[in-house]
Design a protein around this motif. Structure first.
Motif, short mmCIF file in Angstrom:
data_model
loop_
_atom_site.label_atom_id
_atom_site.label_comp_id
_atom_site.label_asym_id
_atom_site.label_seq_id
_atom_site.Cartn_x
_atom_site.Cartn_y
_atom_site.Cartn_z
N GLY A 296 0.80 -1.23 0.00
CA GLY A 296 0.00 0.00 0.00
C GLY A 296 0.82 1.27 0.00
N GLU A 297 0.16 2.36 0.34
CA GLU A 297 0.77 3.69 0.26
C GLU A 297 1.96 3.80 1.21
N ARG A 305 -3.66 2.58 6.36
CA ARG A 305 -3.94 2.40 4.92
C ARG A 305 -5.40 2.01 4.68
N VAL A 306 -5.95 1.18 5.54
CA VAL A 306 -7.32 0.70 5.27
C VAL A 306 -8.39 1.53 5.98
N THR A 311 -7.94 5.15 -1.52
CA THR A 311 -7.36 4.12 -2.39
C THR A 311 -7.98 4.18 -3.78
N GLU A 313 -8.77 0.91 -6.34
CA GLU A 313 -8.65 -0.55 -6.48
C GLU A 313 -9.30 -1.00 -7.78
N SER A 339 -12.83 1.05 -8.10
CA SER A 339 -13.50 1.77 -7.02
C SER A 339 -12.44 2.47 -6.18
N ARG A 341 -11.82 4.23 -2.51
CA ARG A 341 -12.26 4.47 -1.14
C ARG A 341 -11.82 5.88 -0.77
#
Lengths: 470, 470
Positions: A296-297, A305-306, A311, A313, A339, A341
């Motif tokens: 991730g970033e 990150r989540v 994001t 994806e 998509s 987020r």
């Protein structure tokens, strides 16, 4: 004051304990109704589910109960139990009674609509998402009334349980607008998010938003033999791949215009809480699809990150021949479902516009591009952790769970921002489920003792709120 | 010398004209047999097609005719007509009698196995690829014999018509090895390539090779909700897209290791011919799938790009959810089918090895990569245009078509290199079909007058060869 005389400091706990058996049998009855809102074949079941809830509320003594079943929205249930004190604040509990489909049904250990208790776990579709948590609030109100030995709650409690959350709440805005007076309140308590972990209960303070779109690149009217034309014509599948590859920079940041401009980082207190939460990377990976490494970033932890980073994806990609063996074609077209987020204060409309620009800039000569929005998206939401309602909530949850609780967030999306925007009040989160409840998957379950703790927390919150919000 | 007494300089043309009606009715009979080799349900039809050809050869008087129907290969037909002069060279004509499937059958204007003559065009599956061209050679031999009024040809003519070309000739090497003595020859005349255009007949001098493989990236054991894990786990679909995007540099060159090291450019004479051919980009695009612009490796014309330059193409890409609407998942896996067109002297094995290295270098942490070869591939082939057989062929074709002809190539692939390698002799191309014959597609057709010209060219070639190869 009623409740367990041996637990004078925990009247709500005693009341919950006394009501637990009824709670469980009621919930099992509700879970047996297959209210799969996204499946038109189950429309009648969604209606039956709403009716079941309305009947249950009337049995519990709620003075006002309505099923909202006019207009295009699947039936929602509204109820109101006014406070003793007409000056007391009004809270609106939000949840939903529609459930996810059950495919692949053969992977369920118990039939999804035959709720099955195994030890402390109740298995069944909707047990966690979201009937279990709505039922938790019904129990919370009963426990609150029992604990205070009164006919009316300390705050006016309204309940709004929609039937279209799993469909992306497509008619929520008109529903809120049509029932503006009924739904008027000082605070929304949103009940559709999990605790961080069973041994680390948390207060959720926000959800990410989401925006999805499909991008289609079309070359010609038909696939062409790659011997004939390969090397001489643009390949839509290659172009889609290049578009996707260009979406992130080397540091894992999304390259749409102004994507990060409005991003608000969480408070120092929240970030300290995230860092202090127990985190086992291997366990998290195993519960997150099973990849062998996180990703991730750059510069952010996995939880950040989540939870608090936006994001991009790929949800699906398709083009050309995907059957067995080799078919040497240049595909006529290729497409990708993307998509994003989103986190406060990103806006789906802004991302939609930036995506259109990005696709236009990455459409090679000779191909036609189309960007198809997949719904309007959902804005992100984060509660103000300094708000007194969050303080009351934290006290209530800590008392109910007998331990200090930290802040967390959830990476998924929901209508919290819509409720905030249309009703004009703060939204706080009170949930008591777990991230590994297998929601949207086979073998959904809920841990019953956590729902009881959550009901106790709700009951305590109703007691605390009048003073905290005054 | 027989033939048309009014055309003393064109005895072969006169002979072809006299035999044309029989030729056409024979070909229509053959085309009615649905010898779809890739479809196991049509195995019997492939056998019937081979038998039909063997019977036709016997009717024509070929002294030796065999159907090779032992072993795993679909039936092939072999025939030999010895030269009058035992010292004369031996030529082997290669073609195939299996045909492509006919899907989508509803797009055919005439039933694919009810050959239909519309003006000069004969419609039907296999009319162009390759029964029409094999029949052209049968006619060519008859015209040669008629024109020289002899019982035996000027060269020993062997015919080898396989039944698995559309399946990628999977058993060709053992078949060639098993019949090494029968197939011994001085020259292969390969008849499965088109002219450049009806008004620009050409001598094909080469075909590209091909190597195909599927690359699969796997994250975990299941899709995972992109709200839960999105931004924190590697996305196999994004990784596949990045792999594809990395396959080419900014100039459109393939970035596999040593991909260009063994590439031999065509001769100056060939390149001059390509540049002199009529080329209408819009027409070419319309016949090449319908994209709106050409594309490809910087610094090369479209014809060079598809004839003499190697490529990397995505034939298919797939990952995640591709149904209607949005499903916010991080897919468990994603895959891409890639094929590389190869030019002399690239080798499929070398490309396979370089691809494995490339995938390993582009597999992100946390994902598992698999590279699945899709067959062994086919090596590229180019004839030596300075070879005297090519000179004889050029003279024969120019005389038959009454005009100068240039060199061309074809971007597709075939077993020419295998024939060259196993038989140890040069391969030249003699075909008389067109690139827009819709081979492998609905409404395949062949232009009958071109087949007659092609038969005349073959008949002339057999006459010229003894002197040219001496």
């Amino acid at each position: 004051m009623s409740g367990d005389p041996e637990n004078p400091e925990h009247p709500e706990r005693a009341a919950v304990a006394a009501l637990a058996d009824d709670f469980l049998s009621d919930l099992r009855e509700w879970l047996a109704i297959p209210s799969i809102g996204v499946d038109p074949a189950h429309r009648g079941d969604v209606r039956e589910s709403a009716q079941w809830l309305a009947d249950a509320l009337r049995r519990d003594g709620w003075p006002e109960v309505q099923v909202w079943d006019a207009g295009p929205a699947l039936p929602a249930v509204y109820a109101c139990w006014p406070a003793e004190d007409p000056e007391a604040p009004t809270v609106l509990v939000y949840g939903h009674h529609d459930v996810q489909p059950v495919d692949p049904v053969e992977r369920w250990r118990h039939p999804p609509f035959e709720p099955t208790l195994v030890g402390e776990e109740l298995f069944g579709r909707g047990a966690s998402d979201d009937k279990g948590q709505v039922a938790m609030h019904l129990l919370g109100v009963k426990a609150h009334l029992a604990a205070r030995a009164a006919a009316n709650p300390a705050v006016t409690i309204k309940l709004f349980v929609e039937g279209e959350e799993e469909s992306g709440s497509p008619h929520l805005v008109p529903l809120l607008d049509d029932h503006r007076a009924d739904l008027a309140c000082d605070l929304v308590v949103f009940t559709d998010t999990p605790l961080y972990a069973r041994d680390a209960p948390t207060i959720c303070t926000g959800q990410r938003g989401v925006y999805g779109a499909e991008v289609v690149f079309t070359g010609g009217t038909s696939d062409v033999h790659s011997g004939r034309a390969g090397g001489g014509v643009p390949n839509p599948a290659t172009a889609i791949a290049r578009l996707v590859a260009a979406l992130h920079d080397d540091r894992g940041r999304v390259r749409l215009r102004d994507f990060y401009t409005d991003v608000v980082e969480p408070s120092a207190a929240e970030r300290a809480d995230y860092a202090a939460l127990p985190f086992d990377e291997d366990v998290w990976l195993a519960n997150s699809g099973g990849a062998q490494a996180v990703s991730g970033e750059e510069g952010w932890s996995t939880l950040a990150r989540v939870w608090v980073r936006p994001t991009a994806e790929v949800n699906g990609i398709h083009g050309g021949y995907t059957g067995p063996g080799l078919k040497t074609i240049v595909p006529a077209d290729a497409s990708v479902k993307l998509s994003f987020r989103l986190v406060p204060n990103q806006r789906p409309e802004q991302v939609a516009e930036a995506l259109r620009e990005f696709v236009a800039a990455h459409t090679p000569p000779g191909l036609h591009a189309e960007v198809i929005p997949l719904g309007d998206g959902a804005p992100p939401y984060a509660a103000d952790v300094a708000h007194p309602a969050v303080g009351a909530l934290k006290d209530a949850v800590e008392a109910a769970f007998d331990q200090p609780v930290r802040f967390s967030r959830t990476g998924g999306s929901g209508p919290a921002a819509i409720l905030h925007d249309r009703l004009g009040v703060p939204v706080v989160y009170l949930g008591a489920t777990l991230p590994d409840d297998h929601i949207h998957a086979p073998n959904e379950r809920v841990v019953v003792p956590l729902l009881l703790r959550g009901a106790e927390a709700a009951a305590r919150l109703w007691r605390l709120l009048p003073e905290r919000l005054s």
